[in-house]
Design a protein around this motif. Structure first.
Motif, PDB file in Angstrom:
ATOM      1  N   TYR A   1       0.834  -0.986  -0.010  1.00 40.73           N
ATOM      2  CA  TYR A   1      -0.061  -0.070   0.262  1.00 40.73           C
ATOM      3  C   TYR A   1       0.923   1.258   0.267  1.00 40.73           C
ATOM      4  O   TYR A   1       0.268   2.294   0.425  1.00 40.73           O
TER       5      TYR A   1
ATOM      6  N   ALA B   1      -0.429 -13.396   0.841  1.00 45.85           N
ATOM      7  CA  ALA B   1      -0.876 -13.938  -0.222  1.00 45.85           C
ATOM      8  C   ALA B   1       0.014 -14.931  -0.715  1.00 45.85           C
ATOM      9  O   ALA B   1      -0.324 -15.846  -1.550  1.00 45.85           O
TER      10      ALA B   1
ATOM     11  N   ILE C   1     -14.651 -19.161   9.773  1.00 44.53           N
ATOM     12  CA  ILE C   1     -15.131 -17.819   9.301  1.00 44.53           C
ATOM     13  C   ILE C   1     -14.137 -17.712   8.225  1.00 44.53           C
ATOM     14  O   ILE C   1     -13.048 -17.962   7.849  1.00 44.53           O
ATOM     15  N   THR C   2     -14.815 -16.913   7.066  1.00 42.86           N
ATOM     16  CA  THR C   2     -13.943 -16.663   6.106  1.00 42.86           C
ATOM     17  C   THR C   2     -13.880 -15.094   5.767  1.00 42.86           C
ATOM     18  O   THR C   2     -14.751 -14.336   6.116  1.00 42.86           O
ATOM     19  N   THR C   3     -12.781 -14.634   5.165  1.00 44.07           N
ATOM     20  CA  THR C   3     -12.488 -13.190   4.800  1.00 44.07           C
ATOM     21  C   THR C   3     -12.021 -12.929   3.482  1.00 44.07           C
ATOM     22  O   THR C   3     -11.437 -14.006   3.108  1.00 44.07           O
ATOM     23  N   ASN C   4     -12.549 -12.077   2.674  1.00 44.40           N
ATOM     24  CA  ASN C   4     -11.909 -11.475   1.532  1.00 44.40           C
ATOM     25  C   ASN C   4     -10.866 -10.521   1.943  1.00 44.40           C
ATOM     26  O   ASN C   4     -11.334  -9.476   2.176  1.00 44.40           O
ATOM     27  N   ASN C   5      -9.723 -10.687   1.373  1.00 42.29           N
ATOM     28  CA  ASN C   5      -8.625  -9.737   1.440  1.00 42.29           C
ATOM     29  C   ASN C   5      -9.196  -8.485   0.389  1.00 42.29           C
ATOM     30  O   ASN C   5      -9.832  -9.050  -0.602  1.00 42.29           O
ATOM     31  N   ALA C   6      -8.681  -7.191   0.551  1.00 46.88           N
ATOM     32  CA  ALA C   6      -8.867  -6.211  -0.400  1.00 46.88           C
ATOM     33  C   ALA C   6      -8.526  -6.762  -1.783  1.00 46.88           C
ATOM     34  O   ALA C   6      -7.515  -7.284  -1.931  1.00 46.88           O
ATOM     35  N   GLY C   7      -9.445  -6.390  -2.475  1.00 48.11           N
ATOM     36  CA  GLY C   7      -9.117  -6.665  -4.112  1.00 48.11           C
ATOM     37  C   GLY C   7      -9.549  -7.996  -4.544  1.00 48.11           C
ATOM     38  O   GLY C   7      -9.115  -8.316  -5.436  1.00 48.11           O
TER      39      GLY C   7
ATOM     40  N   PRO D   1     -12.338 -10.275  -5.359  1.00 50.10           N
ATOM     41  CA  PRO D   1     -13.852 -10.071  -5.364  1.00 50.10           C
ATOM     42  C   PRO D   1     -14.431 -11.351  -5.539  1.00 50.10           C
ATOM     43  O   PRO D   1     -15.792 -11.593  -5.553  1.00 50.10           O
TER      44      PRO D   1
ATOM     45  N   GLN E   1      -5.448 -17.667  -3.169  1.00 50.91           N
ATOM     46  CA  GLN E   1      -4.607 -18.396  -1.984  1.00 50.91           C
ATOM     47  C   GLN E   1      -5.485 -18.195  -0.783  1.00 50.91           C
ATOM     48  O   GLN E   1      -5.673 -16.866  -0.278  1.00 50.91           O
TER      49      GLN E   1
ATOM     50  N   VAL F   1      -5.325 -18.226   3.069  1.00 58.38           N
ATOM     51  CA  VAL F   1      -4.396 -18.314   4.184  1.00 58.38           C
ATOM     52  C   VAL F   1      -5.312 -18.663   5.656  1.00 58.38           C
ATOM     53  O   VAL F   1      -6.122 -18.057   5.892  1.00 58.38           O
TER      54      VAL F   1
ATOM     55  N   THR G   1      -8.643 -16.626   5.144  1.00 62.84           N
ATOM     56  CA  THR G   1      -8.440 -15.366   4.291  1.00 62.84           C
ATOM     57  C   THR G   1      -8.317 -15.462   2.913  1.00 62.84           C
ATOM     58  O   THR G   1      -7.071 -16.059   2.664  1.00 62.84           O
TER      59      THR G   1
ATOM     60  N   PHE H   1      -6.907 -14.459  -0.598  1.00 69.12           N
ATOM     61  CA  PHE H   1      -6.153 -13.363  -1.421  1.00 69.12           C
ATOM     62  C   PHE H   1      -5.992 -13.633  -2.903  1.00 69.12           C
ATOM     63  O   PHE H   1      -6.131 -14.667  -3.275  1.00 69.12           O
ATOM     64  N   ASP H   2      -5.938 -12.480  -3.347  1.00 66.86           N
ATOM     65  CA  ASP H   2      -5.746 -12.488  -4.879  1.00 66.86           C
ATOM     66  C   ASP H   2      -4.281 -12.890  -4.921  1.00 66.86           C
ATOM     67  O   ASP H   2      -3.161 -12.457  -4.716  1.00 66.86           O
TER      68      ASP H   2
ATOM     69  N   LYS I   1     -17.042 -11.308  14.903  1.00 66.91           N
ATOM     70  CA  LYS I   1     -15.863 -11.165  14.056  1.00 66.91           C
ATOM     71  C   LYS I   1     -15.836  -9.661  13.585  1.00 66.91           C
ATOM     72  O   LYS I   1     -16.743  -9.075  13.106  1.00 66.91           O
TER      73      LYS I   1
ATOM     74  N   ASN J   1      -8.703  -6.723   6.412  1.00 67.50           N
ATOM     75  CA  ASN J   1      -8.950  -7.054   5.073  1.00 67.50           C
ATOM     76  C   ASN J   1      -7.834  -6.221   3.964  1.00 67.50           C
ATOM     77  O   ASN J   1      -7.644  -6.808   3.273  1.00 67.50           O
ATOM     78  N   ASP J   2      -7.024  -5.119   4.843  1.00 66.66           N
ATOM     79  CA  ASP J   2      -6.114  -4.917   3.795  1.00 66.66           C
ATOM     80  C   ASP J   2      -4.581  -4.688   4.589  1.00 66.66           C
ATOM     81  O   ASP J   2      -3.866  -5.578   4.793  1.00 66.66           O
TER      82      ASP J   2
ATOM     83  N   GLY K   1      -5.211 -11.606   7.073  1.00 69.35           N
ATOM     84  CA  GLY K   1      -4.507 -13.152   7.051  1.00 69.35           C
ATOM     85  C   GLY K   1      -4.821 -13.983   8.167  1.00 69.35           C
ATOM     86  O   GLY K   1      -4.958 -14.979   8.519  1.00 69.35           O
TER      87      GLY K   1
ATOM     88  N   ASN L   1     -17.042  -4.623  -7.438  1.00 66.45           N
ATOM     89  CA  ASN L   1     -15.979  -5.655  -7.479  1.00 66.45           C
ATOM     90  C   ASN L   1     -14.538  -4.957  -7.235  1.00 66.45           C
ATOM     91  O   ASN L   1     -13.777  -5.601  -6.895  1.00 66.45           O
TER      92      ASN L   1
ATOM     93  N   GLN M   1      -8.707  -3.763  -9.029  1.00 63.34           N
ATOM     94  CA  GLN M   1      -7.547  -4.606  -8.700  1.00 63.34           C
ATOM     95  C   GLN M   1      -6.291  -3.472  -8.900  1.00 63.34           C
ATOM     96  O   GLN M   1      -6.153  -2.986  -9.597  1.00 63.34           O
TER      97      GLN M   1
END
Lengths: 527, 190, 375
Positions: free
Chosen positions: A153, A238, B81-87, B89, B124, B126, B181, B183-184, C124, C187-188, C207, C327, C330
């Motif tokens: 970032y 990642a 539990i599941t999480t989407n990292n930023a970016g 989709p 991926q 994590v 989580t 990740f792209d 959460k 998330n970031d 993560g 979405n 990216q």
């Protein structure tokens, strides 16, 4: 060139060359020491101006002067400049000037490397400062540059930041190697290790710390560079990396770094207090052992900066206990200083005033450090203004007052003239008031819940922020007095004696004032 | 640059000391280089440290499937539990919010992933376990998090997780949260 | 340019005189908080504080006595003692004993803080740049919580409210008398979730999952405010937390309400909205969710956040615009809003972006189009 050299070698002592090239090519420890000190002084005003920008924005709630993005750039650059551009170069400058004089050496052991290690610095900081004028702006991720804010970032200027850190790291390592080699190999006959002045001792230990941890810092920024540009994933989950790893590696460097910034100040104060108390330093040997134990402990306490990252309980406990241990050797030092004063015959010239303020205010910073060591309480203190107050107390009236005390103490030896004592005292009192008005209220706003590194805050924090801003301006502008005092002393004033101070002891006071361009060509004998 | 510079003059003083000084300096340079290496050595050291302490809930796997004795005297609540990292989709969900298991029993859980974009992507997941103390007792023979998952544009897929809780799990742990989580991982595609 | 600088300067000067009036209730010390843990921490804090004060009084007492009594101007002669093994041992041993005495309660408290077993409510918490997301595990309730302080308040264009910078659109509601476990992730970048009154501060790390807990006793219902405590980028100072503790009964009612509201929202998305209705709602959503980065007038910010006024996307192909908002994009700071906002809000804000500040796409995005795009 060769003939010129041969010719000049016939002369024994002569003065410096004329013109700008004297400074570019010089390998004289006094010239290089002066350049380090002037560089540090310049950076102090640049980093200080940034601090005043930060304090101005925080004078009252709401955004008035700058945008949050620029605010983050200011906090980041302020931290980097003060740590790497002010405190460290100032200590190296003092070491350059004083270590050879104190151990009876003709110069630093590696004079050419000495020249390089200084001249890297203006380029490193020039590059860092130029990022302010790029479109992406300067680094904005705090001087601790936690990943992934500083990697995935980060603004594009992060690459310049990384190279800047590499350059100042190389400079510090070269400076440290030079100091170690000088102390180990160039001591005058009879100057055994346990006869060395404490400033030399603390610097020797500091130099070892630098050699041990600056390469680790270089390693961590190299990992960042590889993550950003070469597709590795040290810190990116990642790709199998771990952002917490960054913090471990960073603080493995960072905590010894904290002591790098204070140990030489311990040394300076340990020189000054005996002089003005006219009494030998109490507990010389225990001072040496205390400094060494602080240095050793600094390697096993790093995770106390990370109590809230989710460490396992056992790890948390270990780092809490280890951190609390540091209070013991640090306490020994303070007790020794006080015992040195006890039943002395004290006078209160400017260096002594700064040294006394150092003892009191550094100890206050130490107390808040002890409070921060208590892990459960740290969950409330962590990343608040209480931490800001803590580290500014150990760095400003700690490290910086130590440096200023040293400058006043040795200035007559450097320039041959006493500084203006009245102005010096005025400078002291303005600085003393300014520093406390600035940083003491920060304890309160931190405890009341204000997080650090925010450009705007809730209304209940407003009063103390306003007070802190007023203090910051008093403190900042007082440093112009120091500039004036130094220039005045260079240009003239009451001639200093060789001994300079009535109670001063040590080799540096046996040579004339001002110190000749070359000293101790024949090593003195120490009884 | 015809004029002299003072360095030769000073050099004369230090030359006397040169062999000894050079030796010390050389050792110190070696030390600095070694510490640079040590900085990088911290990376694998940290992984070892994590494995021992369970810090951050890093799970190494897969393990060989071993039939433990099943401790039917207690039941562990395992939350997913599941999480989407930023970016990232993707749709990414656990198909069961939680399961109750006896330590020692092998259990299968299902996760769902869907790539809603118009491009093929690599993800991926994590893994992380809370409390971290429980990490070393979670054993997996199969997990979508062991490798990257590729999904074509618009493709969706069920992804299995087969795990067991070691019966040696300390008795005070009654709930385990397994977090994933996504990740792209396009930049790290194998 | 000059007038603006002048305006700012005068507001600073005015602030000097006004500030005492604004702040009535300031705090000097750590809050005792409302949980057992926060009380224990407060006690530890005060204990170590008074230990430091007393050591300070003794040490500085000796020092100032010397400064007063042993000065040359008073004719003091320096004695030459410089060693005392007994003293050295004493002031090594005494601090050691104090530290051990201190370590015992600290250890006990820390062990309690790490005991997250047998929680009745699991929440959460996900940190985002720059907002918090809350999901109640097993309850089918989840939402984002955004700062509601307006840009006008922040930039001194209107008076600041009482809870300036500490107010959000949706509180995280918890029951009193029950052990609540917080599962914290991000998330970031790294954030830290902190509510001083319950003494919970834990880093949110992408993560990884961290946990912490709180038990707010019955009778301590109320609002507890906190902030993000780890530098997370430009709006780090603008992502507060408001924790609302309610009784167990009220908590159950609140959960039901949340579920009913979610259903109602889904049903509403199937209804019809006029262009004007969407523009009004879109302006609200924009101010809350978009303005912090893209600017109150769509003017963008710096090089990272592009202007929307006159942008090719906001005035161009509608499907592409919807795709980016749903979405994210990216490799940029643009987040995916599909999960953050309801269909109506999404339709409204996209319609607004296409037709505000001189943008003249002239079209209307309906909630149904969003539902289709999500398929």
């Amino acid at each position: 060139m060769t003939t010129a050299t041969a010719h000049h070698d016939d002369h024994g002592h002569h003065g410096p060359a004329k013109g700008i090239m004297r400074w570019v090519l010089t390998t004289n420890h006094k010239d290089i020491g002066s350049m380090y000190l002037w560089f540090s002084f310049t950076m102090l005003f640049i980093g200080g101006a940034m601090a005043l920008i930060i304090r101005s924005e925080l004078f009252q709630p709401g955004m008035q002067l700058i945008e949050p993005e620029f605010f983050n750039q200011m906090t980041t650059m302020h931290g980097l400049i003060m740590v790497f551009g002010v405190v460290m170069p100032a200590f190296v400058g003092l070491a350059n000037w004083m270590v050879p004089l104190m151990v009876g050496a003709p110069d630093m052991a590696l004079p050419r490397m000495n020249n390089w290690s200084f001249w890297i610095l203006p380029f490193a900081f020039g590059m860092l400062l130029l990022t302010l004028f790029t479109e992406a702006g300067a680094p904005n991720f705090g001087w601790t540059f936690y990943a992934p804010l500083s990697t995935t970032y980060a603004p594009s200027s992060v690459t310049f930041f990384i190279f800047g850190v590499h350059m100042m790291g190389i400079s510090s390592i070269m400076g440290a190697i030079n100091i170690v080699v000088t102390i180990l190999n160039l001591r005058a006959p009879g100057m055994t290790l346990m006869k060395m002045p404490l400033f030399v001792w603390t610097w020797l230990i500091t130099a070892y710390l630098l050699i041990a941890v600056m390469p680790v810092l270089a390693g961590v920024v190299t990992m960042m560079l590889m993550d950003i540009h070469f597709g590795t994933s040290f810190f990116d989950a990642a790709g199998g990396g771990d952002p917490v790893l960054f913090q471990h590696v960073f603080w493995f460097f960072g905590h010894p770094e904290v002591y790098i910034m204070i140990l030489p100040a311990f040394g300076i104060v340990s020189q000054i207090i005996p002089t003005f108390a006219r009494k030998p330093l109490f507990g010389y040997a225990s001072m040496v052992y205390a400094t060494s134990s602080i240095a050793f402990l600094s390697f096993i306490v790093w995770a106390h900066h990370m109590f809230t990252v989710g460490l396992p309980l056992e790890t948390e406990l270990f780092f809490m206990y280890a951190t609390m241990l540091i209070a013991i050797p640090t306490g020994v030092k303070v007790f020794n200083w006080v015992s040195t004063m006890f039943r002395g015959s004290m006078t209160f010239e400017t260096p002594m005033l700064f040294a006394l303020a150092f003892v009191v205010l550094f100890t206050i910073g130490g107390f808040s450090g002890l409070m921060l060591a208590i892990a459960p309480a740290d969950f409330q203190y962590h990343d608040t203004y209480f931490v800001v107050a803590h580290f500014h107390y150990v760095l400003v009236p700690g490290a910086l007052f130590g440096i200023i005390a040293g400058v006043y103490y040795w200035l007559p030896k450097w320039t041959g003239n006493y500084y203006d004592e009245k102005l010096g005292k005025f400078h002291f009192w303005m600085s003393f008031i300014g520093v406390n008005v600035t940083f003491f209220p920060m304890h309160f706003i931190g405890l009341a819940g204000m997080p650090r590194r925010i450009p705007d805050y809730a209304l209940q924090f407003a009063d103390f922020n306003a007070i802190a801003t007023v203090g910051a301006f008093i403190f900042g502008f007082s440093q112009l007095v120091l500039l004036y005092v130094v220039i005045k002393s260079i240009r003239g004033g009451e001639k200093a004696t060789d001994e300079v101070w009535e109670g001063a002891e040590g080799l540096e006071w046996t040579i004339p004032s001002p110190a000749p361009y070359h000293t101790f060509a024949e090593p003195p004998h120490v009884k | 640059m015809g004029s002299h510079s003072p360095k030769e003059d000073v050099g004369k003083h230090s030359i006397k000391q040169a062999p000894k000084s050079g030796n010390t300096a050389f050792k110190l340079v070696l030390a600095a280089v070694a510490m640079f290496g040590f900085g990088f050595a911290l990376v694998p050291l940290y992984d070892v440290f994590c494995e021992i302490t369970g810090i951050n809930g890093k799970i190494t796997g897969p393990v060989e499937r071993v039939e433990h004795w099943v401790d039917t005297s207690r039941t562990i609540k395992v939350q997913f539990i599941t999480t989407n990292n930023a970016g990232m989709p993707w749709e990414f969900d656990a198909l069961q919010e939680q399961v109750k298991v006896h330590p020692g029993a092998w259990t299968q859980a299902e996760f769902w992933a869907l790539n809603p974009t118009k491009e093929d992507m690599v993800g991926q997941a994590v893994p992380s376990v809370s409390p971290s103390e429980a990490t070393e007792y979670v054993q997996k023979t199969e997990c979508f998090c062991f490798s990257q998952q590729s999904l074509k544009a618009g493709e969706g897929r069920n992804m299995p997780l087969i795990f067991s809780i070691d019966p040696r799990l300390p008795p005070h742990i009654r709930t385990i949260t397994m977090s994933y989580t996504i990740f792209d991982a396009g930049a790290f595609a194998e | 340019m000059f007038s603006r600088t002048w305006q700012r300067l005068s507001s600073v000067v005015l602030g000097l005189f006004l500030s005492p009036a604004i702040m009535a209730d300031w705090e000097l010390n750590m809050p005792q908080g409302v949980t057992d843990i926060s009380q224990s921490i407060y006690d530890l804090h005060m204990l170590i504080f008074w230990i430091c004060v007393w050591i300070g009084v003794v040490v500085f007492g000796v020092m100032f006595y010397s400064i007063f009594a042993h000065r040359k101007s008073k004719g003091a002669k320096a004695s030459q003692f410089h060693e005392s093994l007994g003293l050295e041992l004493l002031w090594t041993a005494l601090p050691t004993a104090i530290l051990i005495a201190m370590a015992v309660p600290a250890t006990t408290t820390l062990i309690k803080m790490y005991d997250t077993t047998d929680a009745q409510v699991d929440i959460k918490i996900t940190g985002h740049q720059w907002k918090w997301q809350y999901d109640y595990l097993g309850e089918d309730v989840g939402f984002f919580s955004n700062l509601t302080t307006s840009q006008d308040e922040i930039y001194d264009r209107t008076a600041k409210g009482d809870n300036y910078l500490l107010e959000v659109d949706k509180h995280v509601v918890v029951p009193t008398g029950q052990k609540i476990r917080f599962l914290i992730t991000s998330n970031d970048v790294i954030h830290a979730w902190w509510v001083p009154e319950i003494a919970v501060k834990k880093d949110a790390i992408p993560g990884y999952i961290n946990e912490s807990w709180a038990l707010i006793p019955e009778g301590k219902e109320g609002l507890y405010r906190g902030q993000c405590a780890e530098l997370c980028g430009v709006d780090h100072g603008f992502m507060p937390i408001v924790l609302e503790a309610v009784t167990e009964d009220q908590y159950q009612i609140w959960l039901d309400d949340q579920r009913a509201a979610a259903e109602a929202q889904a049903a509403a998305a199937l209804g019809d909205f006029s262009h004007e209705q969407l523009m009004v709602k879109g302006a609200e959503v924009y101010a809350r969710s978009c303005a912090a980065c893209h600017g109150a007038e769509g003017e963008g910010m710096g090089s990272v956040f592009p202007a929307l006024a006159g942008s090719a996307i906001a005035t161009g192909d509608m499907a592409e615009h919807i795709d980016i908002v749903l979405n994210g994009k990216q490799g940029t700071a643009m987040q995916a809003f599909a999960a953050q906002l309801g269909e109506v809000d999404l339709a409204a804000v996209i319609t607004y972006e296409r037709n505000a500040w001189g943008n003249d796409a002239g079209d209307t995005v309906t909630p149904k189009m969003i539902i289709d795009a999500k398929q």
